[in-house]
Design a protein around this motif. Structure first.
Motif, PDB file in Angstrom:
ATOM      1  N   GLN A   1     101.611  78.242   8.572  1.00  0.00           N
ATOM      2  CA  GLN A   1     101.366  79.340   7.636  1.00  0.00           C
ATOM      3  C   GLN A   1     102.003  80.643   8.113  1.00  0.00           C
ATOM      4  O   GLN A   1     101.322  81.649   8.352  1.00  0.00           O
ATOM      5  CB  GLN A   1      99.858  79.524   7.422  1.00  0.00           C
ATOM      6  N   PRO A   2     103.296  80.660   8.252  1.00  0.00           N
ATOM      7  CA  PRO A   2     103.962  81.843   8.811  1.00  0.00           C
ATOM      8  C   PRO A   2     103.888  83.039   7.877  1.00  0.00           C
ATOM      9  O   PRO A   2     103.888  82.907   6.657  1.00  0.00           O
ATOM     10  CB  PRO A   2     105.414  81.366   8.968  1.00  0.00           C
ATOM     11  N   LYS A   3     103.819  84.191   8.473  1.00  0.00           N
ATOM     12  CA  LYS A   3     103.920  85.446   7.732  1.00  0.00           C
ATOM     13  C   LYS A   3     105.406  85.766   7.628  1.00  0.00           C
ATOM     14  O   LYS A   3     106.057  86.099   8.616  1.00  0.00           O
ATOM     15  CB  LYS A   3     103.149  86.547   8.451  1.00  0.00           C
ATOM     16  N   LEU A   4     105.934  85.652   6.419  1.00  0.00           N
ATOM     17  CA  LEU A   4     107.373  85.774   6.233  1.00  0.00           C
ATOM     18  C   LEU A   4     107.820  87.230   6.248  1.00  0.00           C
ATOM     19  O   LEU A   4     107.172  88.104   5.655  1.00  0.00           O
ATOM     20  CB  LEU A   4     107.799  85.112   4.920  1.00  0.00           C
ATOM     21  N   TRP A   5     108.942  87.439   6.921  1.00  0.00           N
ATOM     22  CA  TRP A   5     109.558  88.762   6.933  1.00  0.00           C
ATOM     23  C   TRP A   5     110.129  89.059   5.546  1.00  0.00           C
ATOM     24  O   TRP A   5     110.791  88.227   4.936  1.00  0.00           O
ATOM     25  CB  TRP A   5     110.678  88.782   7.967  1.00  0.00           C
ATOM     26  N   SER A   6     109.853  90.248   5.042  1.00  0.00           N
ATOM     27  CA  SER A   6     110.390  90.660   3.743  1.00  0.00           C
ATOM     28  C   SER A   6     110.677  92.153   3.787  1.00  0.00           C
ATOM     29  O   SER A   6     110.298  92.853   4.734  1.00  0.00           O
ATOM     30  CB  SER A   6     109.387  90.351   2.622  1.00  0.00           C
TER      31      SER A   6
END
Length: 360
Positions: A261-266
């Motif tokens: 459940q990665p926290k995606l870079w945006s």
């Protein structure tokens, strides 16, 4: 990075500026700011490479430094209007320092983030090499020539005498940071940790590569451990593998690490993980580095265009040179931060670093 487009997503620029201000972890290696208390002279025909040269009347300054911006504007300067109508010439920099005898056996390197241009670096009168360019970062091994427990003199000759060399302002001098790095003979290579990622909303698989260098005269077996931590310091994944190196050999190997459940870079949330890489020999830590990592996916489709994390978006970019107008090329980080935040505020989401690689 969007390599083929030569663009850097704007959030990454701000991310890198933040990284410059972060403190270094406790580590068997040291990377010391080497910017303070240099002596500078504008002019050539000197024996300034020799350690006994008298530089007492030279100007004392801190790096980064751009001597061209300090000069007088003139239509007679060969640089022309494209180069700011400012002077070039030849300049010398010298710095005296000491190295503790207790550090005999370690590897010492000097790192230059940028020197414009055609520099030659000397340590205690010995030429380490010539860099016939002005933008690429470079490094030299000081170890064989150091006086441990005694006086050492680092001298840099910068030759920008052929200053009609560009159609934009280049500056002159050691215009980026300088670092003194020392580590054990077996160590993680310079800029030696890299990564890529395959991601979705439930899982990310990081492929982490590490270069390990053995400058010793004996073969060695070491263990490399990569640990991935989130912003709060929680470990999200880890992996390790052994490296067997011959004498004077560098080996690069890859391993994969899963992050659930990665926290995606945006652009809206430039979330960063930290990859902590530890090198150990016989159970003893001998080197350690940290690498900031944004987990994200970049896709290109000939019919639909570019997508970040599966979301189609237009690349709204600008080209930025490495100078800051009247401040020259020794640009304070606060100026870069203000500039990038203003660009983001007006809708810019990518930067083309014109025309050469940049180091913050």
């Amino acid at each position: 990075m969007i390599g083929k487009l030569k663009y850097l997503i704007l959030g990454s620029c701000l991310m890198l500026l933040g990284a410059c201000n972060s403190s270094s972890p406790i580590s068997p290696r040291e990377r010391s700011d080497f910017n303070a208390d240099w002596r500078f002279h504008l002019g050539d025909g000197l024996q300034a490479a020799q350690p006994g040269f008298a530089d007492n009347d030279w100007r004392v300054l801190n790096l980064p430094h751009d001597w061209a911006i300090e000069g007088d504007f003139s239509r007679e300067n060969p640089s022309g209007t494209g180069g700011g109508a400012l002077p070039g010439g030849v300049g010398w920099y010298r710095k005296t320092f000491s190295v503790d005898k207790a550090d005999i056996g370690k590897i010492f390197r000097i790192e230059f983030d940028g020197v414009y241009m055609n520099s030659e670096v000397f340590i205690n009168g010995v030429s380490l090499g010539v860099r016939p360019y002005g933008y690429i970062s470079f490094s030299y091994d000081l170890t064989p020539y150091l006086n441990f427990g005694g006086r050492n003199v680092l001298a840099v000759r910068v030759d920008h005498s052929q200053d009609a060399d560009s159609r934009w302002y280049t500056g002159s001098g050691i215009y980026r940071d300088v670092y003194l790095v020392y580590a054990n003979p077996v160590h993680i290579g310079l800029w030696g940790v890299s990564y890529s990622a395959k991601v979705n909303q439930k899982n990310a698989v990081l492929s982490v590569q590490a270069e390990v260098e053995n400058t010793d005269k004996m073969p060695v077996t070491v263990k490399v451990l990569h640990e991935v931590f989130d912003r709060d310091g929680k470990k999200e994944g880890a992996g390790s593998r052994d490296y067997s190196l011959k004498a004077d050999e560098m080996v690069k190997k890859e391993l994969t690490i899963s992050v659930a459940q990665p926290k995606l870079w945006s652009l809206e949330n430039p979330y960063l993980y930290t990859i902590k890489t530890t090198l150990s020999k016989g159970g003893k830590v001998i080197d350690r580095t940290e690498t900031q990592a944004g987990i994200r996916s970049l896709t290109f489709d000939p019919n639909k265009g570019f997508a970040l994390n599966g979301k189609l978006m237009k690349v709204k970019g600008v080209c930025i040179h490495h100078d800051a107008g009247c401040l020259g090329v020794a640009v304070p980080k606060e100026v870069w931060r203000r500039r990038l935040l203003q660009l983001k505020e007006i809708g810019c989401n990518a930067v083309r670093m014109s025309h050469n690689p940049q180091r913050s």
